[in-house]
Structures are given as structure tokens and as C-alpha cells.
Design a protein around this motif. Structure first.
Motif, PDB file in Angstrom:
ATOM      1  N   UNK A 276       7.987  -4.566 -31.683  1.00 56.47           N
ATOM      2  CA  UNK A 276       9.268  -3.874 -31.770  1.00 56.47           C
ATOM      3  C   UNK A 276       9.254  -2.690 -30.837  1.00 56.47           C
ATOM      4  N   UNK A 277      10.440  -2.285 -30.425  1.00 60.31           N
ATOM      5  CA  UNK A 277      10.528  -1.104 -29.575  1.00 60.31           C
ATOM      6  C   UNK A 277       9.870   0.052 -30.316  1.00 60.31           C
ATOM      7  N   UNK A 278       9.028   0.782 -29.611  1.00 61.81           N
ATOM      8  CA  UNK A 278       8.400   1.927 -30.253  1.00 61.81           C
ATOM      9  C   UNK A 278       6.967   1.654 -30.685  1.00 61.81           C
ATOM     10  N   UNK A 279       6.623   0.383 -30.944  1.00 59.16           N
ATOM     11  CA  UNK A 279       5.246   0.112 -31.352  1.00 59.16           C
ATOM     12  C   UNK A 279       4.287   0.190 -30.160  1.00 59.16           C
ATOM     13  N   UNK A 280       4.787  -0.109 -28.980  1.00 65.40           N
ATOM     14  CA  UNK A 280       4.008   0.110 -27.764  1.00 65.40           C
ATOM     15  C   UNK A 280       5.012   0.504 -26.692  1.00 65.40           C
ATOM     16  N   UNK A 281       4.580   0.531 -25.456  1.00 65.67           N
ATOM     17  CA  UNK A 281       5.525   0.966 -24.420  1.00 65.67           C
ATOM     18  C   UNK A 281       6.452  -0.142 -23.955  1.00 65.67           C
ATOM     19  N   UNK A 282       6.232  -1.354 -24.459  1.00 69.35           N
ATOM     20  CA  UNK A 282       7.031  -2.481 -24.000  1.00 69.35           C
ATOM     21  C   UNK A 282       8.307  -2.614 -24.816  1.00 69.35           C
ATOM     22  N   UNK A 283       9.310  -3.225 -24.188  1.00 70.46           N
ATOM     23  CA  UNK A 283      10.616  -3.317 -24.862  1.00 70.46           C
ATOM     24  C   UNK A 283      10.777  -4.604 -25.656  1.00 70.46           C
ATOM     25  N   UNK A 284      10.080  -5.657 -25.234  1.00 68.75           N
ATOM     26  CA  UNK A 284      10.133  -6.949 -25.942  1.00 68.75           C
ATOM     27  C   UNK A 284      11.555  -7.473 -26.115  1.00 68.75           C
ATOM     28  N   UNK A 285      12.316  -7.499 -25.033  1.00 69.96           N
ATOM     29  CA  UNK A 285      13.707  -7.969 -25.096  1.00 69.96           C
ATOM     30  C   UNK A 285      13.790  -9.488 -24.981  1.00 69.96           C
ATOM     31  N   UNK A 286      12.763 -10.097 -24.390  1.00 70.72           N
ATOM     32  CA  UNK A 286      12.605 -11.559 -24.400  1.00 70.72           C
ATOM     33  C   UNK A 286      11.099 -11.758 -24.565  1.00 70.72           C
ATOM     34  N   UNK A 287      10.702 -12.482 -25.581  1.00 76.12           N
ATOM     35  CA  UNK A 287       9.274 -12.502 -25.930  1.00 76.12           C
ATOM     36  C   UNK A 287       8.624 -13.854 -25.678  1.00 76.12           C
ATOM     37  N   UNK A 288       7.621 -13.833 -24.796  1.00 76.24           N
ATOM     38  CA  UNK A 288       6.870 -15.034 -24.431  1.00 76.24           C
ATOM     39  C   UNK A 288       5.393 -14.694 -24.596  1.00 76.24           C
ATOM     40  N   UNK A 289       4.766 -15.277 -25.596  1.00 73.21           N
ATOM     41  CA  UNK A 289       3.369 -14.950 -25.892  1.00 73.21           C
ATOM     42  C   UNK A 289       2.437 -15.606 -24.883  1.00 73.21           C
ATOM     43  N   UNK A 290       1.497 -14.845 -24.346  1.00 74.69           N
ATOM     44  CA  UNK A 290       0.472 -15.464 -23.490  1.00 74.69           C
ATOM     45  C   UNK A 290      -0.417 -16.339 -24.383  1.00 74.69           C
ATOM     46  N   UNK A 291      -0.744 -17.564 -23.931  1.00 73.06           N
ATOM     47  CA  UNK A 291      -1.511 -18.466 -24.800  1.00 73.06           C
ATOM     48  C   UNK A 291      -2.903 -17.953 -25.169  1.00 73.06           C
ATOM     49  N   UNK A 292      -3.510 -17.115 -24.338  1.00 78.92           N
ATOM     50  CA  UNK A 292      -4.859 -16.604 -24.647  1.00 78.92           C
ATOM     51  C   UNK A 292      -4.862 -15.108 -24.964  1.00 78.92           C
ATOM     52  N   UNK A 293      -4.230 -14.318 -24.120  1.00 81.27           N
ATOM     53  CA  UNK A 293      -4.124 -12.874 -24.421  1.00 81.27           C
ATOM     54  C   UNK A 293      -2.930 -12.703 -25.343  1.00 81.27           C
ATOM     55  N   UNK A 294      -3.155 -12.945 -26.636  1.00 82.55           N
ATOM     56  CA  UNK A 294      -2.007 -13.095 -27.538  1.00 82.55           C
ATOM     57  C   UNK A 294      -1.279 -11.781 -27.794  1.00 82.55           C
ATOM     58  N   UNK A 295      -1.884 -10.658 -27.401  1.00 83.00           N
ATOM     59  CA  UNK A 295      -1.176  -9.386 -27.572  1.00 83.00           C
ATOM     60  C   UNK A 295      -0.259  -9.119 -26.380  1.00 83.00           C
ATOM     61  N   UNK A 296      -0.250 -10.059 -25.449  1.00 78.71           N
ATOM     62  CA  UNK A 296       0.409  -9.898 -24.181  1.00 78.71           C
ATOM     63  C   UNK A 296       1.759 -10.613 -24.187  1.00 78.71           C
ATOM     64  N   UNK A 297       2.828  -9.860 -23.987  1.00 77.87           N
ATOM     65  CA  UNK A 297       4.173 -10.446 -23.924  1.00 77.87           C
ATOM     66  C   UNK A 297       4.575 -10.564 -22.460  1.00 77.87           C
ATOM     67  N   UNK A 298       4.750 -11.804 -21.986  1.00 77.64           N
ATOM     68  CA  UNK A 298       5.097 -11.982 -20.571  1.00 77.64           C
ATOM     69  C   UNK A 298       6.516 -11.521 -20.269  1.00 77.64           C
ATOM     70  N   UNK A 299       7.277 -11.223 -21.312  1.00 76.56           N
ATOM     71  CA  UNK A 299       8.615 -10.659 -21.117  1.00 76.56           C
ATOM     72  C   UNK A 299       8.600  -9.141 -21.047  1.00 76.56           C
ATOM     73  N   UNK A 300       7.408  -8.559 -21.076  1.00 73.61           N
ATOM     74  CA  UNK A 300       7.328  -7.086 -21.129  1.00 73.61           C
ATOM     75  C   UNK A 300       7.968  -6.400 -19.930  1.00 73.61           C
TER      76      UNK A 300
END
Ligand code: GTP
Ligand code: MG
Length: 335
Positions: A276-300
Motif C-alpha cells: 500500500x502507499x506509505x508502506x514503502x516508497x513505491x506507489x503500487x498502482x499496477x502490481x506485478x509480482x516478480x516470480x523470485x524476488x517476491x517483495x519486488x513489484x515490477x509496477x513500482x
């Protein structure tokens, strides 16, 4: 007789796929490119070994994951054990090594999130990017390539979506739109979610391949030659899949709450990921999980402005696919 009429019917709907398949074919790199790419790699390997005799070079990205169109750049990863040396330092040293052999246009880009050396192959003029110890990218390259071997419709769909994204200028992370890697994951996910499914979820199957990179265990089923007819119960054509893909991203995806996940072959919630906005510096407006680095949102990379651009482009494409009898001209119209 029944069989006959059904096959005629299928051929009718497939008329719509003809221009898409023609575009796909025209984008496939010719065989000579593979040869030239091997020469570039051999040259780089020779130069690098002068400084680091134990070094290994791995090809990754679209030249190795089978989603590369003709003339894509060459992504190479240099693997060396240089305990203690900062990546930026290695990058500068590598640039010096390459310059000393008359290679032109060698640039050390040390300020980027992923530091790289950029250069131009003198023979072919193909741009080449060298990164250091980016083994996760080498592993996700294998995952993508393995998915492509399961059903030919994935490679066709991904070529068309990448071509659309480049034509419409929504494939530029420096303009806060999505990377090619993100688009390919969206395509894999879309085919995993079809009913009947066109692609399985390799990470949920028995482990036949497993490596640990940067403390992340990457495990999946890679005996994909056993899955060649996995998607046979689904007869959707490429035109239908292109239309469905755009329809999904234009009207069905829940941008506020959902994350697409190739790792699980499903949709998971932002709440579950803490995205969510505020939990990290990313906005997460479109969320695509990296298959291995699961904390990584490719939509960041996407921000409040570029999300609008992206969604308008998805809607435009969905609209064209629905109403235009000859959609290819408008769909790929240069922005
Ligand atoms: P084109 O060059 O556009 O044809 O596609 P490409 O697949 O080479 O795309 P891109 O430049 O987006 O990325 C190159 C490779 O780096 C990808 O294939 C991935 O293996 C890897 N990669 C890109 N972005 C990320 C990322 O955010 N995280 C991780 N782990 N890997 C990435
Ligand atoms: Mg590339």
C-alpha cells in the motif's frame, strides 16, 4: 459431417489471426543475428578473461528468453568473484579493459539502479549492456524461456504485446511505464488464468531445477518437453487472446486491490503483500509480482501520471480489438 462443419467454423474465426501471425513472423530475428551475437560474446569473453581469468559471461534478457525481436539489444551478465570490490568499481575497471581493445562507445553507467557498461558492437552496431553478478536475471530468463516452450501462443502473444507497447511508447521505464520483462510476465499470467489453462504454474509443480541466488531459492519444474500439449484443451486463437488480454487490463483487473502473480499462477491481494502507499516508497498502482524476488513489484516504476497513460492505452487497444474489423493498423499506430 459434423467434424467438417466445426473445422470450417474454426478456420473462419482464425481469419482474424492471420495479420497478427504475419506481424509475429516479421518480428522473429533472422538466423544470421544469432551468429553475430555469438561473435560479440566470444570477443567480450576474450577481453574479460584477460583481467579476470575465471570470469563467466551469461547471456540473459530477450536474446536468451526467446522473447527478443530482431535487433534487440544484447544483455550480458559478467559473473566474477570479487569479494569486497564495489560494483561501481568493477564496472569502471571493465569499461577500461574493453576500451583498451579499441571498442567504441564504451560507457560506464555507475549511477543507475543496476550499474552497467554500455557499448556498441563495432561490426553490427548492436547495443550491448553488461551487468555484474546479476544472476537472478539469468534465472528468470530461464523461467521465461521454459514457459515459451510449453505453448507457441505465449511467444506469439508476447511479441504482439511488446510490439504494441513499443509502438504506443508504454515500454519505457525511464518514462515510468512498464519494462519488457513486466509485459512478458503479464502474458504468462494471462495464459495461466485461461480456462482451460494454456500455461501451467511451473513454480507450483514438482521441483526439477533449483538454485539459490542472493539468498533466494529459485525452484521450478523445468522438464517442459513433457508439457508440450498442456494447453490442447483450450482452442483460443491468437486474435482472441490479444483481445482478451487488452480487455482484461482495460476492464477486469482490480487495480486497487490485486497483484498478478506468475509464481502462484493466480491473483493475490495487495493487502497480503503489504503493498500500500506509505508502506514503502513505491506507489503500487499496477502490481506485478516478480516470480523470485517476491517483495519486488515490477509496477513500482509507474506513477500517478503514467498509470493514466497506461490504462488509457489498454482501453484504446481493447476498443480497437472489439470494434475494428481490421485492427492491426490502428493498434500499432505509432504514438
Ligand atoms: P527487450 O530488450 O525490450 O527486447 O526485452 P528484455 O527482456 O531484454 O527486457 P528488459 O530490458 O526489460 O530486461 C532484461 C532482462 O533483465 C529481463 O529479461 C529480465 O531477465 C531482467 N530484468 C529486467 N527487469 C528486472 C527486474 O525488475 N527485476 C529482475 N529481477 N530482473 C529484471
Ligand atoms: Mg534487452
Amino acid at each position: 459431417r459434423m467434424y467438417k462443419s466445426r473445422s470450417v467454423c474454426r478456420r473462419d474465426t482464425d481469419v482474424l489471426s492471420v495479420p497478427f501471425l504475419a506481424i509475429y513472423e516479421s518480428l522473429i530475428p533472422p538466423e544470421e543475428e544469432k551468429k553475430k551475437e555469438k561473435q560479440v560474446l566470444a570477443l567480450l569473453e576474450k577481453l574479460v578473461r584477460k583481467e579476470w581469468p575465471a570470469a563467466k559471461l551469461h547471456l540473459y534478457g530477450s536474446r536468451a528468453n526467446s522473447f527478443g525481436v530482431s535487433k534487440s539489444d544484447i544483455d550480458v551478465c559478467l559473473v566474477i568473484e570479487e569479494a569486497g570490490l564495489k560494483k561501481a568499481k568493477i564496472i569502471r575497471k571493465l569499461a577500461d579493459v574493453l576500451r583498451s581493445d579499441n571498442l567504441q562507445n564504451v560507457q560506464a553507467l555507475t549511477g543507475a539502479r543496476v550499474p552497467i557498461v554500455k557499448l556498441m558492437d563495432p561490426v553490427t552496431g548492436i547495443p550491448c549492456n553488461i551487468s555484474i553478478n546479476k544472476l537472478l536475471a539469468v534465472v528468470n530468463t530461464k523461467l521465461l524461456r521454459d514457459y515459451a516452450l510449453i505453448d507457441p501462443r505465449l511467444r506469439q502473444l508476447a511479441f504482439i504485446i511488446k510490439h504494441w507497447a513499443k509502438s504506443r511508447r508504454v515500454n519505457e521505464t525511464y518514462h515510468r511505464t512498464l519494462s519488457s520483462y513486466a509485459y512478458v510476465l503479464m502474458c504468462i499470467h494471462y495464459l495461466q488464468m485461461r480456462r482451460p489453462a494454456i500455461l501451467p504454474c511451473l513454480q507450483e509443480m514438482e521441483t526439477t531445477y533449483s538454485v539459490t541466488v542472493d539468498d533466494i531459492n529459485c525452484a521450478f519444474f523445468d522438464k517442459v518437453e513433457k508439457l508440450r500439449d498442456f494447453g490442447r484443451h483450450n482452442k483460443e486463437t491468437i486474435a482472441q487472446l490479444v483481445r482478451g488480454f487488452f480487455h482484461f487490463w482495460a476492464y477486469c483487473h482490480d487495480y486497487a486491490n490485486s497483484v498478478i502473480s506468475v509464481r502462484t499462477g493466480s491473483i493475490i491481494s495487495k493487502r497480503e503483500k503489504g503493498w500500500f502507499i506509505g508502506t514503502d516508497n513505491d506507489r503500487h498502482l499496477i502490481c506485478i509480482e516478480d516470480p523470485f524476488e517476491t517483495s519486488h513489484d515490477l509496477g513500482r516504476v509507474v506513477d500517478e501520471y503514467s498509470i493514466k497513460v497506461l490504462r488509457e492505452e489498454f482501453e484504446r487497444a481493447a476498443e480497437i480489438m472489439l470494434n475494428d474489423p481490421n485492427p492491426c493498423i490502428k493498434l500499432f499506430k505509432l504514438y
